[in-house]
Motif scaffolding. Structure first.
Motif, PDB file in Angstrom:
ATOM      1  N   PRO A 136       7.665   4.572 -21.435  1.00 43.62           N
ATOM      2  CA  PRO A 136       7.516   3.262 -20.795  1.00 43.62           C
ATOM      3  C   PRO A 136       6.199   3.106 -20.049  1.00 43.62           C
ATOM      4  CG  PRO A 136       8.901   4.664 -19.450  1.00 43.62           C
ATOM      5  CD  PRO A 136       8.629   5.426 -20.723  1.00 43.62           C
ATOM      6  N   ARG A 137       5.767   1.878 -19.904  1.00 42.07           N
ATOM      7  CA  ARG A 137       4.601   1.577 -19.068  1.00 42.07           C
ATOM      8  C   ARG A 137       4.969   1.828 -17.613  1.00 42.07           C
ATOM      9  NH1 ARG A 137       0.002  -1.945 -18.618  1.00 42.07           N
ATOM     10  NH2 ARG A 137      -0.160  -2.819 -16.542  1.00 42.07           N
ATOM     11  N   PHE A 138       4.050   2.446 -16.879  1.00 41.95           N
ATOM     12  CA  PHE A 138       4.307   2.747 -15.474  1.00 41.95           C
ATOM     13  C   PHE A 138       2.997   2.610 -14.700  1.00 41.95           C
ATOM     14  CE2 PHE A 138       4.690   5.929 -11.976  1.00 41.95           C
ATOM     15  CZ  PHE A 138       5.734   5.314 -11.291  1.00 41.95           C
ATOM     16  N   THR A 139       3.050   2.003 -13.548  1.00 44.46           N
ATOM     17  CA  THR A 139       1.869   1.864 -12.712  1.00 44.46           C
ATOM     18  C   THR A 139       2.180   2.323 -11.290  1.00 44.46           C
ATOM     19  OG1 THR A 139       2.362  -0.421 -12.076  1.00 44.46           O
ATOM     20  CG2 THR A 139       1.033  -0.104 -14.056  1.00 44.46           C
ATOM     21  N   TYR A 140       1.179   2.812 -10.612  1.00 45.86           N
ATOM     22  CA  TYR A 140       1.320   3.158  -9.205  1.00 45.86           C
ATOM     23  C   TYR A 140      -0.037   3.030  -8.528  1.00 45.86           C
ATOM     24  CZ  TYR A 140      -0.328   7.830 -10.724  1.00 45.86           C
ATOM     25  OH  TYR A 140      -1.039   8.877 -11.259  1.00 45.86           O
ATOM     26  N   GLY A 141      -0.052   3.115  -7.213  1.00 47.35           N
ATOM     27  CA  GLY A 141      -1.285   2.888  -6.474  1.00 47.35           C
ATOM     28  C   GLY A 141      -1.718   4.084  -5.649  1.00 47.35           C
ATOM     29  N   ILE A 142      -3.019   4.191  -5.460  1.00 43.03           N
ATOM     30  CA  ILE A 142      -3.606   5.214  -4.601  1.00 43.03           C
ATOM     31  C   ILE A 142      -4.592   4.531  -3.665  1.00 43.03           C
ATOM     32  CG2 ILE A 142      -5.061   7.276  -4.518  1.00 43.03           C
ATOM     33  CD1 ILE A 142      -3.965   8.026  -7.262  1.00 43.03           C
ATOM     34  N   VAL A 143      -4.553   4.870  -2.396  1.00 40.87           N
ATOM     35  CA  VAL A 143      -5.470   4.311  -1.402  1.00 40.87           C
ATOM     36  C   VAL A 143      -6.228   5.448  -0.732  1.00 40.87           C
ATOM     37  CG1 VAL A 143      -5.686   3.023   0.748  1.00 40.87           C
ATOM     38  CG2 VAL A 143      -4.026   2.292  -0.971  1.00 40.87           C
ATOM     39  N   ILE A 144      -7.560   5.318  -0.691  1.00 39.78           N
ATOM     40  CA  ILE A 144      -8.409   6.259   0.027  1.00 39.78           C
ATOM     41  C   ILE A 144      -9.050   5.514   1.185  1.00 39.78           C
ATOM     42  CG2 ILE A 144     -10.334   7.870  -0.093  1.00 39.78           C
ATOM     43  CD1 ILE A 144      -9.926   8.043  -3.087  1.00 39.78           C
ATOM     44  N   ASN A 145      -8.720   5.900   2.407  1.00 41.73           N
ATOM     45  CA  ASN A 145      -9.259   5.249   3.595  1.00 41.73           C
ATOM     46  C   ASN A 145     -10.317   6.159   4.209  1.00 41.73           C
ATOM     47  OD1 ASN A 145      -9.791   3.956   5.988  1.00 41.73           O
ATOM     48  ND2 ASN A 145      -7.656   3.542   6.482  1.00 41.73           N
ATOM     49  N   TYR A 146     -11.580   5.788   4.042  1.00 46.68           N
ATOM     50  CA  TYR A 146     -12.667   6.644   4.504  1.00 46.68           C
ATOM     51  C   TYR A 146     -12.882   6.568   6.015  1.00 46.68           C
ATOM     52  CZ  TYR A 146     -13.841   7.468  -0.369  1.00 46.68           C
ATOM     53  OH  TYR A 146     -13.783   7.831  -1.693  1.00 46.68           O
ATOM     54  N   LYS A 147     -12.168   5.659   6.681  1.00 48.19           N
ATOM     55  CA  LYS A 147     -12.237   5.600   8.139  1.00 48.19           C
ATOM     56  C   LYS A 147     -11.373   6.673   8.785  1.00 48.19           C
ATOM     57  CE  LYS A 147     -13.322   0.678   8.685  1.00 48.19           C
ATOM     58  NZ  LYS A 147     -12.858  -0.613   9.285  1.00 48.19           N
ATOM     59  N   LYS A 148     -10.418   7.169   8.004  1.00 48.73           N
ATOM     60  CA  LYS A 148      -9.512   8.187   8.517  1.00 48.73           C
ATOM     61  C   LYS A 148     -10.192   9.552   8.464  1.00 48.73           C
ATOM     62  CE  LYS A 148      -5.569   5.764   8.956  1.00 48.73           C
ATOM     63  NZ  LYS A 148      -4.709   5.717  10.146  1.00 48.73           N
ATOM     64  N   GLU A 149     -10.041  10.313   9.512  1.00 46.28           N
ATOM     65  CA  GLU A 149     -10.617  11.650   9.541  1.00 46.28           C
ATOM     66  C   GLU A 149      -9.561  12.733   9.390  1.00 46.28           C
ATOM     67  OE1 GLU A 149     -12.912  12.095  13.057  1.00 46.28           O
ATOM     68  OE2 GLU A 149     -14.397  10.580  12.509  1.00 46.28           O
ATOM     69  N   LYS A 150      -8.296  12.342   9.452  1.00 49.57           N
ATOM     70  CA  LYS A 150      -7.218  13.317   9.318  1.00 49.57           C
ATOM     71  C   LYS A 150      -6.760  13.380   7.862  1.00 49.57           C
ATOM     72  CE  LYS A 150      -5.631  12.621  14.064  1.00 49.57           C
ATOM     73  NZ  LYS A 150      -4.474  12.275  14.945  1.00 49.57           N
ATOM     74  N   ASP A 151      -5.723  14.175   7.613  1.00 51.01           N
ATOM     75  CA  ASP A 151      -5.259  14.366   6.241  1.00 51.01           C
ATOM     76  C   ASP A 151      -4.543  13.153   5.659  1.00 51.01           C
ATOM     77  OD1 ASP A 151      -6.286  16.896   6.161  1.00 51.01           O
ATOM     78  OD2 ASP A 151      -4.447  17.866   6.811  1.00 51.01           O
ATOM     79  N   ASP A 152      -4.279  12.139   6.484  1.00 52.46           N
ATOM     80  CA  ASP A 152      -3.578  10.963   5.965  1.00 52.46           C
ATOM     81  C   ASP A 152      -4.561   9.906   5.470  1.00 52.46           C
ATOM     82  OD1 ASP A 152      -4.593  10.274   8.392  1.00 52.46           O
ATOM     83  OD2 ASP A 152      -2.770   9.379   9.180  1.00 52.46           O
ATOM     84  N   GLY A 153      -5.769  10.327   5.143  1.00 54.44           N
ATOM     85  CA  GLY A 153      -6.760   9.384   4.655  1.00 54.44           C
ATOM     86  C   GLY A 153      -6.518   8.920   3.233  1.00 54.44           C
ATOM     87  N   TYR A 176      -3.284   8.359   0.213  1.00 57.09           N
ATOM     88  CA  TYR A 176      -1.874   8.463  -0.125  1.00 57.09           C
ATOM     89  C   TYR A 176      -1.576   7.735  -1.422  1.00 57.09           C
ATOM     90  CZ  TYR A 176      -1.424   3.742   1.899  1.00 57.09           C
ATOM     91  OH  TYR A 176      -1.571   2.413   2.180  1.00 57.09           O
ATOM     92  N   THR A 177      -0.505   8.141  -2.042  1.00 60.52           N
ATOM     93  CA  THR A 177      -0.050   7.550  -3.293  1.00 60.52           C
ATOM     94  C   THR A 177       1.208   6.736  -3.037  1.00 60.52           C
ATOM     95  OG1 THR A 177      -0.899   9.444  -4.527  1.00 60.52           O
ATOM     96  CG2 THR A 177       0.686   8.044  -5.657  1.00 60.52           C
ATOM     97  N   SER A 178       1.314   5.585  -3.680  1.00 63.90           N
ATOM     98  CA  SER A 178       2.493   4.743  -3.504  1.00 63.90           C
ATOM     99  C   SER A 178       3.125   4.425  -4.846  1.00 63.90           C
ATOM    100  CB  SER A 178       2.130   3.433  -2.793  1.00 63.90           C
ATOM    101  OG  SER A 178       1.166   2.708  -3.536  1.00 63.90           O
ATOM    102  N   TYR A 179       4.444   4.505  -4.888  1.00 65.25           N
ATOM    103  CA  TYR A 179       5.222   4.146  -6.069  1.00 65.25           C
ATOM    104  C   TYR A 179       6.167   3.015  -5.691  1.00 65.25           C
ATOM    105  CZ  TYR A 179       3.683   8.722  -7.829  1.00 65.25           C
ATOM    106  OH  TYR A 179       2.930   9.802  -8.210  1.00 65.25           O
ATOM    107  N   LYS A 184       1.179  11.965   0.804  1.00 67.65           N
ATOM    108  CA  LYS A 184      -0.213  12.085   1.194  1.00 67.65           C
ATOM    109  C   LYS A 184      -0.892  13.110   0.299  1.00 67.65           C
ATOM    110  CE  LYS A 184       0.994  11.096   5.992  1.00 67.65           C
ATOM    111  NZ  LYS A 184       1.084  11.635   7.376  1.00 67.65           N
ATOM    112  N   GLU A 185      -2.140  12.834  -0.021  1.00 65.89           N
ATOM    113  CA  GLU A 185      -2.902  13.737  -0.869  1.00 65.89           C
ATOM    114  C   GLU A 185      -3.854  14.565  -0.013  1.00 65.89           C
ATOM    115  OE1 GLU A 185      -2.500  14.073  -4.052  1.00 65.89           O
ATOM    116  OE2 GLU A 185      -1.301  12.324  -4.581  1.00 65.89           O
ATOM    117  N   GLN A 186      -4.087  15.776  -0.424  1.00 67.18           N
ATOM    118  CA  GLN A 186      -4.998  16.639   0.315  1.00 67.18           C
ATOM    119  C   GLN A 186      -6.444  16.296  -0.010  1.00 67.18           C
ATOM    120  OE1 GLN A 186      -5.184  20.704  -1.716  1.00 67.18           O
ATOM    121  NE2 GLN A 186      -3.270  19.894  -2.492  1.00 67.18           N
TER     122      GLN A 186
END
Length: 242
Positions: free
Chosen positions: A141-158, A160-163, A170-172
Motif C-alpha cells: 500500500p501507499r504510505f506517507t509520513y513526515g519528518i521535521v528537523i528544527n535547527y533552532k533546537k540544540e537538544k536531541d529533540d531537534g 522527529y518523525t510523525s505517523y 525522536k531521531e538521533q
C-alpha cells in the motif's frame, strides 16, 4: 558482527562521485526545495534477486547464493538467489525489505523558521509491480509520513518523525567522520535497537548544508549528495530555490 559487515560492505560499494551540477544558491531565498530517492540495495530481474554477498549472507543466512556478474555493473560481481529459494520467513523478509526501502523524500527548508519539513512517500510503482510479478504479493500500500528537523533546537529533540499526524519518535543527531580535508566524503553511525549501522556519505560543496535526506548532521558544511547504507541507498534528485 553486523558492525563489521557494515564497514566491509560500504567499502566494497564505494564509488567516487563527481560534484554534480545543481542550481547555484541565490544570495537571497526564502525556501530550498529538494527531493531524494531511496532505493533498496537488492536488484530484481526475471531471473531472481541480486545483491552484495555480505548483504545476502547477513539477511538470509540459510540461503545459498551463486557468484555472478552484477547486471547493473558488468565489471563487478555479486550474489544471486533465484526467486524459488525465497520461502516462508525468507520470502516475508525480502518483501518487507523492498517495501520499506523504496521511498521518496520531498523536503523544504524554511530559512526564516530555520526548519525543514520532509514528506516521505512509500509508493514505488516499479517495485510494486515487480513484487506482484515475482512474489505474487499484492500488499504494497501507499504510505506517507513526515519528518521535521528544527535547527533552532540544540537538544536531541531537534528532529522527529510523525505517523498519521502523531509525533512518534525522536531521531538521533549524526556526526560525520570525514575521510579528507575537503570534507567531501566520510561516514556516520546510527545506534539501532540491536546494532550500530554505518552509513557512507558523499557531500557536495555546491549545496547548502540544510539539504539532507532526513538526517540531522551536527558538523556538515555542505549538502548531501548520496548516502550508501547497508540495506539501501539515498540519492539527491533535484534542488530548487524559492
Amino acid at each position: 558482527m553486523k558492525y563489521l559487515l557494515n564497514i566491509i560492505f560500504l567499502i566494497s560499494f564505494w564509488n567516487c562521485f563527481s560534484q554534480n551540477n545543481y542550481p547555484s544558491e541565490p544570495k537571497e531565498y526564502k525556501k530550498i526545495h529538494f527531493v531524494y530517492e531511496q532505493k533498496s540495495n537488492y536488484y530484481l530481474n526475471e531471473s531472481g534477486v541480486y545483491a552484495d554477498t555480505l548483504l545476502l549472507s547477513f539477511n538470509f543466512p540459510k540461503l545459498k547464493y551463486t557468484i555472478v556478474k552484477n547486471p547493473n555493473e558488468p565489471n563487478t560481481i555479486c550474489g544471486f538467489v533465484p526467486f524459488s529459494s525465497f520461502i516462508d520467513e525468507d520470502r516475508t523478509r525480502i518483501i518487507g525489505s523492498l517495501y520499506h526501502t523504496y521511498q521518496i523524500f520531498e523536503g523544504t527548508y524554511d530559512a526564516k523558521k530555520k526548519k525543514t519539513k520532509i514528506k516521505v512517500i512509500r509508493d514505488n510503482k516499479e517495485i510494486r509491480d515487480e513484487v506482484k510479478k515475482y512474489f505474487n504479493e499484492y500488499k504494497f500500500p501507499r504510505f506517507t509520513y513526515g519528518i521535521v528537523i528544527n535547527y533552532k533546537k540544540e537538544k536531541d529533540d531537534g528532529i522527529y518523525t510523525s505517523y498519521f499526524n502523531q509525533q512518534e519518535k525522536k531521531e538521533q543527531k549524526c556526526v560525520i567522520v570525514y575521510e579528507d580535508e575537503r570534507k567531501l566524503s566520510g561516514y556516520f553511525k546510527k545506534v539501532m535497537i540491536n546494532s550500530v549501522d554505518t552509513y557512507l556519505v558523499v557531500t557536495n560543496k555546491n549545496l547548502n548544508d540544510k539539504i539532507t535526506p532526513a538526517f540531522f548532521f551536527t558538523n556538515s558544511e555542505f549538502g548531501i549528495e548520496k548516502v550508501n547504507a547497508f540495506f539501501s541507498t539515498y540519492e539527491l534528485k533535484s534542488v530548487t530555490y524559492e
